[in-house]
Design a protein around this motif. Sequence first.
Motif, PDB file in Angstrom:
ATOM      1  N   ALA A 213       0.824  -1.205   0.000  1.00 60.82           N
ATOM      2  CA  ALA A 213       0.000   0.000   0.000  1.00 60.82           C
ATOM      3  C   ALA A 213       0.863   1.262   0.000  1.00 60.82           C
ATOM      4  N   GLN A 214       2.132   1.100   0.379  1.00 60.66           N
ATOM      5  CA  GLN A 214       3.052   2.237   0.387  1.00 60.66           C
ATOM      6  C   GLN A 214       3.814   2.318  -0.937  1.00 60.66           C
ATOM      7  N   ASP A 215       4.562   3.391  -1.087  1.00 60.47           N
ATOM      8  CA  ASP A 215       5.255   3.648  -2.338  1.00 60.47           C
ATOM      9  C   ASP A 215       6.345   2.620  -2.624  1.00 60.47           C
ATOM     10  N   ILE A 216       6.681   2.494  -3.907  1.00 58.25           N
ATOM     11  CA  ILE A 216       7.838   1.700  -4.299  1.00 58.25           C
ATOM     12  C   ILE A 216       9.083   2.367  -3.724  1.00 58.25           C
ATOM     13  N   TYR A 217       9.918   1.579  -3.076  1.00 57.74           N
ATOM     14  CA  TYR A 217      11.035   2.172  -2.327  1.00 57.74           C
ATOM     15  C   TYR A 217      12.027   1.085  -1.949  1.00 57.74           C
ATOM     16  N   ARG A 218      13.300   1.435  -2.015  1.00 62.07           N
ATOM     17  CA  ARG A 218      14.339   0.504  -1.589  1.00 62.07           C
ATOM     18  C   ARG A 218      15.526   1.305  -1.067  1.00 62.07           C
ATOM     19  N   LYS A 219      16.291   0.706  -0.161  1.00 61.44           N
ATOM     20  CA  LYS A 219      17.341   1.486   0.484  1.00 61.44           C
ATOM     21  C   LYS A 219      18.542   0.639   0.880  1.00 61.44           C
ATOM     22  N   LEU A 220      19.716   1.226   0.683  1.00 67.43           N
ATOM     23  CA  LEU A 220      20.965   0.671   1.210  1.00 67.43           C
ATOM     24  C   LEU A 220      21.423   1.576   2.332  1.00 67.43           C
ATOM     25  N   ALA A 221      21.590   0.994   3.522  1.00 70.36           N
ATOM     26  CA  ALA A 221      21.914   1.765   4.717  1.00 70.36           C
ATOM     27  C   ALA A 221      23.235   1.274   5.311  1.00 70.36           C
ATOM     28  N   PRO A 222      24.380   1.739   4.804  1.00 64.78           N
ATOM     29  CA  PRO A 222      25.676   1.317   5.344  1.00 64.78           C
ATOM     30  C   PRO A 222      26.085   2.143   6.563  1.00 64.78           C
ATOM     31  N   TYR A 223      25.301   2.031   7.630  1.00 61.35           N
ATOM     32  CA  TYR A 223      25.570   2.799   8.838  1.00 61.35           C
ATOM     33  C   TYR A 223      24.766   2.227  10.001  1.00 61.35           C
ATOM     34  N   THR A 224      25.115   2.669  11.205  1.00 59.91           N
ATOM     35  CA  THR A 224      24.305   2.399  12.386  1.00 59.91           C
ATOM     36  C   THR A 224      23.845   3.724  12.968  1.00 59.91           C
ATOM     37  N   GLN A 225      22.806   3.676  13.793  1.00 58.45           N
ATOM     38  CA  GLN A 225      22.292   4.903  14.406  1.00 58.45           C
ATOM     39  C   GLN A 225      21.730   4.599  15.790  1.00 58.45           C
ATOM     40  N   ASP A 226      21.585   5.657  16.590  1.00 58.79           N
ATOM     41  CA  ASP A 226      21.014   5.487  17.922  1.00 58.79           C
ATOM     42  C   ASP A 226      19.503   5.684  17.873  1.00 58.79           C
ATOM     43  N   GLU A 227      18.873   5.635  19.036  1.00 56.31           N
ATOM     44  CA  GLU A 227      17.409   5.717  19.089  1.00 56.31           C
ATOM     45  C   GLU A 227      16.875   7.082  18.687  1.00 56.31           C
ATOM     46  N   ASP A 228      17.746   8.079  18.635  1.00 53.38           N
ATOM     47  CA  ASP A 228      17.329   9.410  18.196  1.00 53.38           C
ATOM     48  C   ASP A 228      17.658   9.653  16.725  1.00 53.38           C
ATOM     49  N   HIS A 229      17.997   8.588  16.022  1.00 51.90           N
ATOM     50  CA  HIS A 229      18.293   8.656  14.582  1.00 51.90           C
ATOM     51  C   HIS A 229      19.623   9.336  14.277  1.00 51.90           C
TER      52      HIS A 229
ATOM     53  N   VAL B 146      32.937  -2.051  -4.367  1.00 51.49           N
ATOM     54  CA  VAL B 146      32.429  -2.967  -5.387  1.00 51.49           C
ATOM     55  C   VAL B 146      32.929  -2.508  -6.752  1.00 51.49           C
ATOM     56  N   PRO B 147      33.304  -3.437  -7.647  1.00 47.97           N
ATOM     57  CA  PRO B 147      33.768  -2.997  -8.959  1.00 47.97           C
ATOM     58  C   PRO B 147      32.695  -2.284  -9.758  1.00 47.97           C
ATOM     59  N   LYS B 148      31.440  -2.680  -9.561  1.00 49.81           N
ATOM     60  CA  LYS B 148      30.341  -2.082 -10.316  1.00 49.81           C
ATOM     61  C   LYS B 148      29.031  -2.379  -9.607  1.00 49.81           C
ATOM     62  N   MET B 149      28.171  -1.358  -9.497  1.00 48.39           N
ATOM     63  CA  MET B 149      26.823  -1.546  -8.963  1.00 48.39           C
ATOM     64  C   MET B 149      25.829  -1.077 -10.025  1.00 48.39           C
ATOM     65  N   THR B 150      24.937  -1.957 -10.434  1.00 52.39           N
ATOM     66  CA  THR B 150      23.903  -1.621 -11.404  1.00 52.39           C
ATOM     67  C   THR B 150      22.560  -1.553 -10.696  1.00 52.39           C
ATOM     68  N   VAL B 151      21.889  -0.417 -10.814  1.00 49.60           N
ATOM     69  CA  VAL B 151      20.634  -0.184 -10.098  1.00 49.60           C
ATOM     70  C   VAL B 151      19.458  -0.351 -11.052  1.00 49.60           C
ATOM     71  N   GLN B 152      18.686  -1.426 -10.850  1.00 42.02           N
ATOM     72  CA  GLN B 152      17.504  -1.696 -11.665  1.00 42.02           C
ATOM     73  C   GLN B 152      16.212  -1.555 -10.868  1.00 42.02           C
ATOM     74  N   SER B 153      16.325  -1.374  -9.547  1.00 48.06           N
ATOM     75  CA  SER B 153      15.154  -1.171  -8.689  1.00 48.06           C
ATOM     76  C   SER B 153      14.779   0.298  -8.666  1.00 48.06           C
ATOM     77  N   GLU B 154      13.517   0.574  -8.879  1.00 51.71           N
ATOM     78  CA  GLU B 154      13.023   1.950  -8.867  1.00 51.71           C
ATOM     79  C   GLU B 154      13.072   2.526  -7.449  1.00 51.71           C
ATOM     80  N   ASN B 155      13.341   3.830  -7.362  1.00 54.70           N
ATOM     81  CA  ASN B 155      13.368   4.557  -6.080  1.00 54.70           C
ATOM     82  C   ASN B 155      14.344   3.941  -5.082  1.00 54.70           C
ATOM     83  N   PHE B 156      15.537   3.671  -5.559  1.00 58.37           N
ATOM     84  CA  PHE B 156      16.579   3.114  -4.697  1.00 58.37           C
ATOM     85  C   PHE B 156      17.407   4.238  -4.086  1.00 58.37           C
TER      86      PHE B 156
END
Length: 331
Positions: A95-111, A121-131
């Motif tokens: 029901a929510q929007d098309i969306y994808r995320k790479l999160a190379p980090y950590t965070q605390d409870e306050d964001h 990486v030698p190459k990253m190919t993005v085929q997913s919409e809204n990445f």
Amino acid sequence: MKFKALLASTVLVGTLAACGTEEEKPEEAAATEPTEEKAEESTDVVTTASIVSEADALVKALSAEGTWIVATLNDITVDEEIVVSGEFHNKNDAAQDIYRKLAPYTQDEDHNVLERFTVTVPKMTVQSENFKVQAGTVKGDVFVEANGFTLTADATIDGNVYFASEDVKAAAVIEGKVTGAQEVGAASDVVTTASIVTEADALVEALSADGTWIVATLNDIKLDEEIVVDGEFYNKDDKSKGIYRKLAPYTQDEDHKVLERFTVEVPKMTVKSENFKVQAGTVKGDVYVQAKGFTLTADATIDGNVYFASEDVKAAAVMEGKVTGATEVKK
């Protein structure tokens, strides 16, 4: 041990609890939801995500069989191309929007971001919409084929970003830092038919008869075995353009100006591919040329000897660059 396990679980939930869009902060949720419902929501966020620390797991998590959000817990080096594919929705809710995320980090409870990580990486190919790539760093070239790509203001791509079309580029939001080019198509010969390598084994394979017409490196590479440049290849894989092959140990900007030059150190390189060119960077080691049309460009170096299989092979070579040792026929 129980305390450490509980602490690790808390960090993971904290890392992912705000990774989607329109999430409530912990203090807001506490004011509107019972404790049991809040715990259940946190569990759902974790179980529908991939939290990875290894290369294979990262490749799988970003594939079409992966998840809507992928978080890393450390720096990760991947020797193969990453293909971000498949259609996903925010929080796995259709029901929510098309969306994808790479999160190379950590965070605390306050964001607040605690640690930022690098995905090499030698190459990253993005085929997913809204990445979206947020906070950390992707080190390598990114080829964007889908609309809605986002690089947040606190994220970095240490490489080039190539868009499949003007429309794809216009739909992208690039707020963060890109160290290389940002353009449609390829700013150089490094296109989708090329091998972009960072490791010795990958370089050996890329220059073999089963490799590609052009091989680019993103760093210095040292090999303990001989490299055999073998097979017949064509410029940009197009037979109408003629036989051609190239080793490109360098990076360049959108104006084709060389940014970084790298060294390939090898005990011996044997060239069996016709019209093979070494451009810009350095090959440290002896090169044995058995095929005609070998070229060393003016801005390239062979830190060693160059031995030609015959006088004809030597006469057909173009040696504009520097050779520190001998240049002679040696059968």
